[in-house]
Every structure is written in structure tokens, then in C-alpha cells.
Design a protein around this motif. Structure first.
Motif, PDB file in Angstrom:
ATOM      1  N   LEU A 515       0.815  -1.217   0.000  1.00  0.00           N
ATOM      2  CA  LEU A 515       0.000   0.000   0.000  1.00  0.00           C
ATOM      3  C   LEU A 515       0.851   1.269   0.000  1.00  0.00           C
ATOM      4  O   LEU A 515       0.327   2.353  -0.267  1.00  0.00           O
ATOM      5  N   LEU A 516       2.143   1.143   0.286  1.00  0.00           N
ATOM      6  CA  LEU A 516       3.017   2.319   0.278  1.00  0.00           C
ATOM      7  C   LEU A 516       3.422   2.730  -1.140  1.00  0.00           C
ATOM      8  O   LEU A 516       3.900   3.847  -1.343  1.00  0.00           O
ATOM      9  N   SER A 517       3.235   1.825  -2.122  1.00  0.00           N
ATOM     10  CA  SER A 517       3.677   2.101  -3.499  1.00  0.00           C
ATOM     11  C   SER A 517       3.089   3.377  -4.092  1.00  0.00           C
ATOM     12  O   SER A 517       3.813   4.184  -4.686  1.00  0.00           O
ATOM     13  N   PRO A 518       1.768   3.611  -3.983  1.00  0.00           N
ATOM     14  CA  PRO A 518       1.212   4.827  -4.589  1.00  0.00           C
ATOM     15  C   PRO A 518       1.837   6.110  -4.055  1.00  0.00           C
ATOM     16  O   PRO A 518       2.004   7.082  -4.803  1.00  0.00           O
ATOM     17  N   ALA A 519       2.196   6.105  -2.775  1.00  0.00           N
ATOM     18  CA  ALA A 519       2.812   7.303  -2.199  1.00  0.00           C
ATOM     19  C   ALA A 519       4.164   7.575  -2.854  1.00  0.00           C
ATOM     20  O   ALA A 519       4.479   8.721  -3.209  1.00  0.00           O
ATOM     21  N   LEU A 520       4.964   6.526  -3.049  1.00  0.00           N
ATOM     22  CA  LEU A 520       6.287   6.709  -3.657  1.00  0.00           C
ATOM     23  C   LEU A 520       6.156   7.185  -5.108  1.00  0.00           C
ATOM     24  O   LEU A 520       6.909   8.048  -5.562  1.00  0.00           O
TER      25      LEU A 520
END
Length: 618
Positions: A515-520
Motif C-alpha cells: 500500500l506504500l507504493s502509490p505514495a512513492l
């Protein structure tokens, strides 16, 4: 790949001539008669084709034919890239090693072989690397007339084992000369040297510029048979530019061979070599092809190339050392001037009116950045080391403002001059403060121009002080997905080991990591476009993933290198990140996500986000 009809016919004729010379047909008739007498049973009427082939093979006829036709198995160390034409083989006169590549038979080529190195005394005590052992390596990079090559890495040693060949195409680029084979006189007029850059890569992946050398290749035009051997002494860089670092043994050979060689007197009169070059020669319009799409993406690419101040022996002030573009790209890092020159060249390639600015930042620190002038008079500063853009609004010091004016966001304090490939303008205003500077470059009372003719005389192609043509940008060789996964796995191991040393167990939550991928992706998109997007969806997903009564913490950070251990050590220096990595509590779950964004020249932006969730205890 099928042969053209005329080539196939020629090959058939050659084979037929050889078979007739060996009287193969007569020998086959004899063996056929012998086989019929010895092996054909009374009740059999004929031999099959398989029976005949077996008989010919048993008596060695097929092997004899193959040997006489002299089909050679190619032993090729490296396929040399060139135009996709019919394969042609060249056999070296001094060796039986067959070199094979795809070449255009209507073009002239220069085959440059590096036969080894010696006298790299700094590596005199270098131990012999064991099989599988990681060691420091040398890599030789070449650029010649829009062609780029890179050797195989070889272990650093006093006598590095360089053995590589590079096939360089030599032709005039003027209209009508593109498909014409260059003769000796034509090649004599091609003044472009072969730019050779030697890079050292240590065991941690850090690169160092060892040497930069411009090879004058035209001596081969006066050599017998179009072959010559050279001993190239490589000198150091910067403050060590007068110190030899090693020697390369090089062989040059023309293909096809020259029908007429030139006298050495004629060749020697064409030698040219310059050391100190005007700054305008470091900038020219540079097109990135399809590797970069927008000026802002180009600024991001330049930003992720590493920053390293020119080294100074014994400390002291800033060393004034500007790198050629090839040396900067091969090393993948350089000083602020190197970044500014490249960014200015790319912006010029996109059709903008761009200049390199030379001045100072706070505390009088020398600095270089880029400026573009819009058709509406808008002045935009581009910081090549960060990718940030600033709109310049000049203030009049003689007017007393009604309200206090906000301080400018840009870090620049003074400006002394601006330049590009066509203009050099000195700031002659009463004050060199950027804040009150007026950027009307056509006003000679404010900006004193250097003669354009003078600039052309030293910066035009072929001038003795001009740099060789810019090398083309190369696409990235990094697999973003594989590299992202490798760094992420290494970071997980480092975190687990660090927590184990603290007496803590580690439980990873893969879903939270994902779930952290979109932020990066959102962070990199914002760096490239200055537009923020996608943060709402990321926050909503995190709220759903974190149960009531639990706390979520995340820490994003950005690097321009791919060394996981070095990145982890940097992260631990942040108190907030250390708090996440060393989190203690009830139902602690950890997450880490790595996203590598690739750019030309194997430059990359590496985004890392550490996160944790845990049950809050009142």
C-alpha cells in the motif's frame, strides 16, 4: 537470415569449384560401387539415401570436404554494435582469431583494440582477486562521432587485463556523403578525436573518474597497410592532471584497408590539442531523443545524477574543474557546473532560450545554475542539483514598498555572468545582487556582450579550443522492478538484524508494504512535474488498513544511489525513522517499500518508505 540471390549464386559456384577440385563426384561413385558389391544383398534392388550417407561418413569423405571448404567456427569475445547489415568476417593478419560483426560494406571503419594496460602504479600491491570475489574494477568508455562504447569491467591491477575491440564508423555527415566510403583525404578532414574515459568502480559501487584522454587517431592514415600501434599515457584529472596514472597499448586498423596512405608529414600537420577551453564550448543544444519527454523531466534526470565537488589535494578552497560531458555521464556524478551545463544543453535542445548563470549562493559560495527567458519576458531559474524551479521577480531598491516584500525563494545571492553556446554576457549593473538584477539581456548598459564572432572562432566545430561533439544519451540498463525488489529485500534483512540486536522480534506485513507504493509514485511524479496527485487515495487506503485503536507511522526518503546498507545507515540518523524501525509495542507490524525510477545513463531516483502500525496503549 537468407542470402541475396546474387550472393547465394556466388557461394554455390565457389562450393562447386572446390568439389570439382577434390574430384568428390568420382570418389562418391567409387564408394557407391564398393558399397553395392559389399553390402547389397541379392534380394535388394537399391540402396537408400541414408545408407549412402553412412557409407560416405564411415570412409571420411564428408569430413574431408568440410575441412577443404574451411568452415570456421567463430570465436568471438564480444559482438560489436554497428549498422544491421550482412555479417562480414575479418581475419586478423597476426592471429587466427576471427572477428565478426554486422557492418555496412560501403562504409569505412576504424577498428580500435585495447591490448592491455601497464604502469597503473597506484594498484601495484592490489591482490589477485579470487573467483567470485567482489573487487574494484576499471571500465573504459569511448565516444566517437555519436557512437558510444563501454569495455568489459576488468579488475584493478598494476597491469589491468584490458582486451577489448571497438568498431568505429568513419564517414562525413554532410549532405550526399552519408553512403559514400571515405577515402584518406576525406578522413584527414575529420578532426573529431576519440574521447576515452577511464572509470574506477569500487566494491561498494562508487565510481571515480581516473582519466580522460582525447586520442588523435588520424596517424593511422599514414601507416603502412593502415595499421598502427600506439602507447597512450593516461594522465590524472584535476590537480593531478600532470601526473601519469597508467599506460594503454592500443592498435588501430582501417577496414577495408586503405588503397592509398598519406605521408606522415601531411598527417602530423593536422594534429590539434587544447587544454583550457572557453566556457561557451561546454554548452550546445542536446536532444534526448525519446529518452526524456519534457524539459521538467530533463531537469529531474540531471538532478538524480550524483553531486560531488571537484576533489582538492590537501583541502583548501573549491577546485575549478569542469568535466567534459562524456566524463560526467560515465562517472554518473559531478560538480554544480557539470549539472548546469548539461541541463542548459537539454533545455536548448527543447527549444528554450537557456543560459548557464555563474554567481554565488549564501555566504559567498560559488555556484552555477540555469536560467530560461520566456517569450513574455518571464525569467525562470532552474536549480540543476535539485530540479527546483523559481520565477524571478526583480525589485526596485529605490522604491519604498507599501508593505514589506517577501524574500525570494531561490538560494542565489549574486550573479556575475550568463552564457550559452552563442552568447557570453557580463553583468555590468551597479549591483550584482540577483534580487534586484534586471535580466534584459539586450540592454548593453546592463549586460556587456562578448563578440559573437569571437565566440564562434573558438567554439565552432573544428576550432582548436572547442570540445568534441556531445555524445548521445544512452538508455538505462537498470531493470527497475528487479532492482527495487533487491534493495527492498536487503533493507528487510538489515532492519531484522538491527532489531534483533536490540532484543526485538520483527513481523513484516506484505499488504501494508504494498500500500506504500502509490505514495512513492506520487512523490516522484511531483518531483518531475511539480504537480501533486494521488495522495487522497493513498491516505484512504491506509485508514482502511489500520484498525481502530492502532497507530500508523510512515517515513519516506529519497536517494540517487542503490546501495542499501548506505541508505539504511542514513535513515537511522533520522530520529523519526529510527523510531519506526525500532518500534516497540503491542501487535507491531513493520513495512518497507522501495521504488526505483530509472533515467538515461543508468541514473535513478530511489524512493524508500519505512512504516509501522501498532496498537496504541493508553
Amino acid at each position: 537470415m537468407s542470402l541475396p540471390p546474387e550472393k547465394a549464386s556466388e557461394l554455390k559456384q565457389l562450393i562447386h569449384q572446390q568439389l570439382s577440385k577434390m574430384d568428390v563426384h568420382g570418389r562418391i561413385r567409387e564408394i557407391l560401387a564398393e558399397t553395392i558389391r559389399e553390402e547389397l544383398a541379392p534380394d535388394q534392388q537399391q540402396l537408400s539415401t541414408d545408407d549412402l550417407i553412412k557409407a560416405l561418413r564411415r570412409r571420411g569423405i564428408i569430413d574431408d570436404v568440410m575441412k577443404e571448404l574451411n568452415f570456421v567456427t567463430d570465436s568471438v569475445d564480444q559482438e560489436l554494435p554497428s549498422s544491421p547489415k550482412q555479417p562480414v568476417c575479418f581475419t586478423d593478419k597476426q592471429s587466427t582469431l576471427l572477428k565478426k560483426t554486422n557492418i555496412d560494406p560501403t562504409r569505412r571503419y576504424l577498428y580500435l583494440q585495447v591490448l592491455g594496460g601497464k604502469a597503473f602504479l597506484e594498484h601495484l600491491q592490489e591482490p589477485e582477486p579470487l573467483p567470485g570475489q567482489v573487487c574494484s574494477t576499471f571500465t573504459l568508455c569511448l565516444h566517437f562521432r555519436n557512437q558510444r562504447f563501454r569495455s568489459k569491467p576488468v579488475p584493478c591491477a598494476c597491469e589491468p587485463d584490458f582486451h577489448d575491440g571497438f568498431l568505429l564508423e568513419v564517414h562525413r555527415e554532410s549532405l550526399g556523403d552519408g553512403t559514400r566510403m571515405a577515402d584518406s583525404t576525406t578522413m584527414l578532414s575529420i578532426s573529431d578525436p576519440i574521447h576515452m574515459v577511464l572509470i574506477k568502480t569500487d566494491i561498494f559501487g562508487e565510481t571515480t573518474l581516473v582519466a580522460s584522454y582525447f586520442l588523435e587517431w588520424r596517424s593511422v592514415l599514414g601507416s603502412e597497410n593502415g595499421v598502427t600501434n600506439l602507447t597512450v599515457e593516461l594522465m590524472g584529472v584535476g590537480t593531478e592532471s600532470k601526473v601519469a596514472v597508467g599506460i594503454l597499448n592500443i592498435k588501430l586498423e582501417m577496414y577495408p584497408a586503405l588503397n592509398q596512405t598519406l605521408s606522415q608529414e601531411v598527417v602530423n600537420t593536422q594534429d590539434e590539442n587544447g587544454i583550457n577551453r572557453p566556457v561557451c564550448s561546454y554548452v550546445k543544444p542536446l536532444r534526448a531523443g525519446r529518452l526524456l519527454d519534457t524539459p521538467r523531466q530533463a531537469a529531474r534526470f540531471v538532478n538524480v545524477l550524483g553531486y560531488e565537488r571537484a576533489p582538492v589535494i590537501g583541502g583548501g578552497g573549491k577546485q575549478e574543474q569542469w568535466c567534459t560531458l562524456l566524463a560526467f555521464l560515465c562517472r554518473n556524478k559531478g560538480d554544480c557546473e557539470d549539472h548546469a551545463n548539461l541541463l542548459c544543453s537539454l533545455l536548448l535542445g527543447y527549444g528554450l532560450e537557456a543560459f548557464v548563470c555563474v554567481g554565488t549562493k549564501a555566504k559567498g559560495v560559488p555556484h552555477a545554475w540555469v536560467m530560461t527567458c520566456g517569450t513574455d519576458g518571464t525569467i525562470t531559474f532552474w536549480e540543476s542539483l535539485t530540479g527546483h524551479r523559481y520565477i524571478h521577480k526583480s525589485t526596485n531598491p529605490d522604491e519604498s514598498p507599501v508593505a514589506e516584500q517577501p524574500k525570494p525563494l531561490y538560494p542565489y545571492r549574486t550573479i556575475g555572468c550568463v552564457f550559452n553556446h552563442q552568447m557570453f554576457l557580463g553583468n555590468c549593473q551597479p549591483s550584482d545582487s540577483v534580487e534586484i538584477c534586471i535580466f534584459d539581456l539586450n540592454d548593453e548598459s546592463k549586460w556587456k556582450p562578448m563578440s559573437e564572432e569571437a565566440i564562434k572562432s573558438v567554439c565552432a566545430p573544428g576550432a582548436t579550443t572547442s570540445l568534441p561533439p556531445f555524445p548521445p544519451l544512452c538508455a538505462s540498463t537498470i531493470d527497475a522492478s528487479v532492482t527495487s525488489n533487491e534493495i527492498e529485500m536487503q533493507l528487510r534483512l538489515l532492519v531484522s538484524e538491527h532489531r534483533k540486536d536490540l532484543g526485538l522480534t520483527t513481523v513484516w506485513e506484505d499488504q501494508l508494504s504494498y500500500l506504500l507504493s502509490p505514495a512513492l509514485a506520487s512523490y516522484e511524479f511531483e518531483r518531475t512535474t511539480s504537480i501533486s496527485a494521488g495522495n487522497e487515495e493513498f491516505q484512504d487506503a491506509i485508514r482502511r488498513a489500520v484498525p481502530d485503536g492502532h497507530t500508523f507511522k510512515g517515513f519516506p526518503i529519497h536517494f540517487v544511489y542503490r546501495n542499501a546498507r548506505r541508505a539504511f545507515a542514513t535513515c537511522l540518523r533520522s530520529p523519526f525513522c529510527e523510531e519506526i524501525i525500532c518500534c516497540r509495542g503491542d501487535q507491531v507490524r513493520l513495512a518497507v517499500r522501495v521504488r526505483v525510477f530509472t533515467y538515461p545513463e543508468s541514473a535513478c531516483a530511489v524512493w524508500i518508505m519505512f512504516a509501522c502500525k501498532y496498537r496504541s496503549v493508553l
